[in-house]
Motif scaffolding. Structure first.
Motif, PDB file in Angstrom:
ATOM      1  N   ILE A  83       0.835  -1.208   0.000  1.00 45.80           N
ATOM      2  CA  ILE A  83       0.000   0.000   0.000  1.00 45.80           C
ATOM      3  C   ILE A  83       0.864   1.250   0.000  1.00 45.80           C
ATOM      4  O   ILE A  83       1.813   1.369   0.774  1.00 45.80           O
ATOM      5  CB  ILE A  83      -0.921   0.024   1.234  1.00 45.80           C
ATOM      6  CG1 ILE A  83      -1.670  -1.301   1.368  1.00 45.80           C
ATOM      7  CG2 ILE A  83      -1.915   1.153   1.132  1.00 45.80           C
ATOM      8  CD1 ILE A  83      -2.423  -1.432   2.663  1.00 45.80           C
ATOM      9  N   SER A  84       0.541   2.175  -0.874  1.00 49.10           N
ATOM     10  CA  SER A  84       1.185   3.487  -0.853  1.00 49.10           C
ATOM     11  C   SER A  84       0.120   4.489  -0.417  1.00 49.10           C
ATOM     12  O   SER A  84      -1.060   4.162  -0.403  1.00 49.10           O
ATOM     13  CB  SER A  84       1.713   3.838  -2.237  1.00 49.10           C
ATOM     14  OG  SER A  84       0.653   4.310  -3.039  1.00 49.10           O
ATOM     15  N   PRO A  85       0.503   5.725  -0.061  1.00 48.05           N
ATOM     16  CA  PRO A  85      -0.504   6.685   0.366  1.00 48.05           C
ATOM     17  C   PRO A  85      -1.588   6.873  -0.687  1.00 48.05           C
ATOM     18  O   PRO A  85      -2.740   7.134  -0.372  1.00 48.05           O
ATOM     19  CB  PRO A  85       0.289   7.979   0.555  1.00 48.05           C
ATOM     20  CG  PRO A  85       1.678   7.557   0.817  1.00 48.05           C
ATOM     21  CD  PRO A  85       1.869   6.271   0.069  1.00 48.05           C
TER      22      PRO A  85
ATOM     23  N   VAL B  94      10.524  -1.645  10.503  1.00 40.76           N
ATOM     24  CA  VAL B  94      10.606  -0.419   9.707  1.00 40.76           C
ATOM     25  C   VAL B  94      11.312  -0.728   8.390  1.00 40.76           C
ATOM     26  O   VAL B  94      12.259  -1.505   8.363  1.00 40.76           O
ATOM     27  CB  VAL B  94      11.407   0.655  10.480  1.00 40.76           C
ATOM     28  CG1 VAL B  94      11.581   1.906   9.636  1.00 40.76           C
ATOM     29  CG2 VAL B  94      10.728   0.985  11.788  1.00 40.76           C
TER      30      VAL B  94
ATOM     31  N   GLY C 198       8.403   3.539   5.646  1.00 33.90           N
ATOM     32  CA  GLY C 198       7.153   2.880   5.963  1.00 33.90           C
ATOM     33  C   GLY C 198       7.418   1.667   6.833  1.00 33.90           C
ATOM     34  O   GLY C 198       8.438   1.596   7.510  1.00 33.90           O
ATOM     35  N   PHE C 199       6.537   0.691   6.775  1.00 32.85           N
ATOM     36  CA  PHE C 199       6.776  -0.477   7.605  1.00 32.85           C
ATOM     37  C   PHE C 199       6.247  -1.733   6.945  1.00 32.85           C
ATOM     38  O   PHE C 199       5.515  -1.683   5.951  1.00 32.85           O
ATOM     39  CB  PHE C 199       6.126  -0.312   8.977  1.00 32.85           C
ATOM     40  CG  PHE C 199       4.631  -0.329   8.935  1.00 32.85           C
ATOM     41  CD1 PHE C 199       3.931  -1.518   9.020  1.00 32.85           C
ATOM     42  CD2 PHE C 199       3.921   0.854   8.829  1.00 32.85           C
ATOM     43  CE1 PHE C 199       2.545  -1.534   8.974  1.00 32.85           C
ATOM     44  CE2 PHE C 199       2.533   0.844   8.785  1.00 32.85           C
ATOM     45  CZ  PHE C 199       1.854  -0.344   8.852  1.00 32.85           C
TER      46      PHE C 199
ATOM     47  N   ARG D 120       1.667  -7.162   5.246  1.00 38.56           N
ATOM     48  CA  ARG D 120       1.214  -5.844   4.826  1.00 38.56           C
ATOM     49  C   ARG D 120       2.436  -4.943   4.717  1.00 38.56           C
ATOM     50  O   ARG D 120       3.178  -4.805   5.689  1.00 38.56           O
ATOM     51  CB  ARG D 120       0.248  -5.322   5.867  1.00 38.56           C
ATOM     52  CG  ARG D 120      -0.583  -4.194   5.395  1.00 38.56           C
ATOM     53  CD  ARG D 120      -1.935  -4.232   6.031  1.00 38.56           C
ATOM     54  NE  ARG D 120      -1.844  -4.002   7.475  1.00 38.56           N
ATOM     55  CZ  ARG D 120      -2.894  -3.746   8.229  1.00 38.56           C
ATOM     56  NH1 ARG D 120      -4.086  -3.672   7.701  1.00 38.56           N
ATOM     57  NH2 ARG D 120      -2.754  -3.563   9.515  1.00 38.56           N
TER      58      ARG D 120
ATOM     59  N   LEU E 168       3.503  -1.150   4.012  1.00 39.03           N
ATOM     60  CA  LEU E 168       3.043   0.218   3.835  1.00 39.03           C
ATOM     61  C   LEU E 168       4.277   1.060   3.592  1.00 39.03           C
ATOM     62  O   LEU E 168       5.162   1.105   4.437  1.00 39.03           O
ATOM     63  CB  LEU E 168       2.378   0.704   5.123  1.00 39.03           C
ATOM     64  CG  LEU E 168       0.939   1.139   4.990  1.00 39.03           C
ATOM     65  CD1 LEU E 168       0.120  -0.123   5.034  1.00 39.03           C
ATOM     66  CD2 LEU E 168       0.544   2.059   6.103  1.00 39.03           C
ATOM     67  N   ALA E 169       4.339   1.705   2.453  1.00 39.08           N
ATOM     68  CA  ALA E 169       5.514   2.515   2.199  1.00 39.08           C
ATOM     69  C   ALA E 169       5.100   3.889   1.729  1.00 39.08           C
ATOM     70  O   ALA E 169       4.077   4.045   1.065  1.00 39.08           O
ATOM     71  CB  ALA E 169       6.396   1.856   1.149  1.00 39.08           C
ATOM     72  N   GLU E 170       5.905   4.848   2.104  1.00 40.82           N
ATOM     73  CA  GLU E 170       5.545   6.208   1.744  1.00 40.82           C
ATOM     74  C   GLU E 170       5.731   6.435   0.245  1.00 40.82           C
ATOM     75  O   GLU E 170       4.995   7.167  -0.379  1.00 40.82           O
ATOM     76  CB  GLU E 170       6.385   7.199   2.553  1.00 40.82           C
ATOM     77  CG  GLU E 170       5.723   8.547   2.617  1.00 40.82           C
ATOM     78  CD  GLU E 170       6.410   9.467   3.597  1.00 40.82           C
ATOM     79  OE1 GLU E 170       7.523   9.145   4.037  1.00 40.82           O
ATOM     80  OE2 GLU E 170       5.833  10.524   3.903  1.00 40.82           O
ATOM     81  N   HIS E 171       6.748   5.811  -0.303  1.00 37.99           N
ATOM     82  CA  HIS E 171       6.938   5.884  -1.746  1.00 37.99           C
ATOM     83  C   HIS E 171       6.973   4.470  -2.302  1.00 37.99           C
ATOM     84  O   HIS E 171       7.739   3.649  -1.839  1.00 37.99           O
ATOM     85  CB  HIS E 171       8.263   6.567  -2.104  1.00 37.99           C
ATOM     86  CG  HIS E 171       8.390   7.914  -1.481  1.00 37.99           C
ATOM     87  ND1 HIS E 171       7.928   9.047  -2.108  1.00 37.99           N
ATOM     88  CD2 HIS E 171       8.886   8.297  -0.297  1.00 37.99           C
ATOM     89  CE1 HIS E 171       8.157  10.085  -1.311  1.00 37.99           C
ATOM     90  NE2 HIS E 171       8.738   9.662  -0.206  1.00 37.99           N
TER      91      HIS E 171
END
Lengths: 87, 294
Positions: free
Chosen positions: A6-8, A41, A63-64, A73, A75-78
């Motif tokens: 998932i990205s933002p 992380v 992200g994590f 799962r 989750l990364a910012e980019h």
């Protein structure tokens, strides 16, 4: 095992996979089915999701990564899908 | 008859206006669709992030993190500055959309001032900036480059300095005035307090799964909290864009409908007048013929 990336902006990947190799903050981390619950992380690097002989690659940063109940799962910012994906 | 010609002119002009508003309605509809998709697509990230943070936070950790700490009020010796981020659109013709957001921002500024804060304003979108400039307020910073497609980078570029200043106890409160996109017809202006971070509600059960944490919960939180704060602004931006398009579509639909009604009334008047004129001309002809025969 179920994997979601998932990205933002959107869910980039959501599906079954056999293994995940992720760039954690302190080095690469491999995850297979039935991994123990884990949270870590992410650093920056290439995330590889392998399912049915196909390896999808994503360039991720920040992200994590979380593993619970046999689902991963990320989750990364980019997140950027790597062009040379299918192999 | 002179008025006949004037009427014809008005009909033409109303018709043109209607074409314009109709086009704007269609444009807004298609932009709304895309904006809505972005709002939906942004949901999983926010949800996952709040779940995880709620999992990690314990009361002792909460006291340790600057971003989770509530600074004392200025009267009690806390930081004297507060920041309000006002998100509006760059364009008008969206009904009461921008006016409502501006009203909400004024309300928040007054409330925070009453608590003793010196309020600094960050304006995103030309409309809000224009208004507050007009009433003579200065801005801490203003952005009009964030258009229809806000990105996480935009949010980070606004938020990062605020995060640093909040952590250093230079700012007491950061609030974002945005439109909450609940549905196409319901997107009220709202204020979200971004800092201090309000802890997302813990998932039911409250027990956190027995994780292997690498490194430890503290370090994880330190990495994730700024992400969470930035993401709140990103979502605010995306939702406000969607709300703007929804508001514009509604406004333009009403304008198109009104123009249609007006057009109908004008056409009726024009035709009646035209007929009256013809009837009169015939009556004159008949009268003239009768006089000749007589």
């Amino acid at each position: 095992m179920r994997v979601t990336v998932i990205s933002p902006e959107s869910a980039v990947f959501d599906g079954e996979a056999e293994s995940v190799v992720a760039p954690a903050f302190d080095g690469e981390l491999g995850i297979l089915a039935n991994h123990a619950p884990l949270m870590t992380v992410l650093g920056s690097g290439m995330l590889r999701v392998k399912s049915g002989g196909v390896t999808r690659k994503f360039q991720v940063r920040g992200g994590f990564l979380q593993v619970i109940k046999n689902s991963v799962r990320v989750l990364a910012e980019h997140v950027q899908a790597d062009p040379g994906t299918a192999k | 008859m002179a008025t006949n010609r004037a009427l014809k002119g008005r009909i033409r002009s109303v018709n043109n206006t209607r074409k314009i508003t109709r086009t704007m309605e269609l444009v807004a509809t298609s932009k709304l669709k895309r904006a809505q998709d972005r709002v939906t697509a942004a949901r999983p990230f926010a949800q996952a992030l709040s779940e995880v943070i709620a999992d990690l936070v314990t009361p002792d950790l909460a006291a340790e993190f600057p971003l989770l700490r509530t600074w004392p009020k200025p009267a009690a010796g806390g930081p004297g500055r507060a920041v309000v981020v006002l998100i509006t659109s760059n364009r008008g013709l969206a009904g009461g959309f921008n006016a409502n957001l501006i009203k909400e921002a004024k309300r928040r500024i007054d409330a925070l001032s009453a608590e003793g804060y010196t309020v600094e304003l960050i304006g995103i979108g030309k409309k809000g900036v224009g208004f507050f400039k007009y009433i003579g307020r200065t801005f801490r910073s203003e952005r009009s480059d964030i258009g229809d497609k806000p990105t996480p980078e935009h949010a980070a570029s606004v938020m990062d300095e605020l995060i640093t200043e909040f952590a250093a106890a230079k700012i007491g409160v950061v609030e974002v005035v945005q439109s909450k996109f609940i549905s196409v017809l319901n997107s009220p202006p709202t204020t979200v307090r971004v800092l201090p971070v309000a802890m997302p509600a813990k998932a039911k059960g409250g027990m956190r799964p027995d994780y292997l944490l690498a490194p430890d919960a503290g370090t994880l939180l330190e990495a994730l909290l700024p992400l969470y704060v930035r993401n709140m602004l990103y979502r605010a931006l995306v939702e406000t864009v969607a709300a703007e398009q929804a508001a514009r579509r509604t406004a333009m639909k009403n304008a198109t409908d009104n123009a249609g009604d007006l057009l109908e009334a004008l056409k009726r008047r024009y035709n009646r007048q035209r007929q009256a004129q013809i009837t009169q001309e015939i009556a004159e002809l008949v009268g003239g013929a009768a006089a000749l025969q007589g």
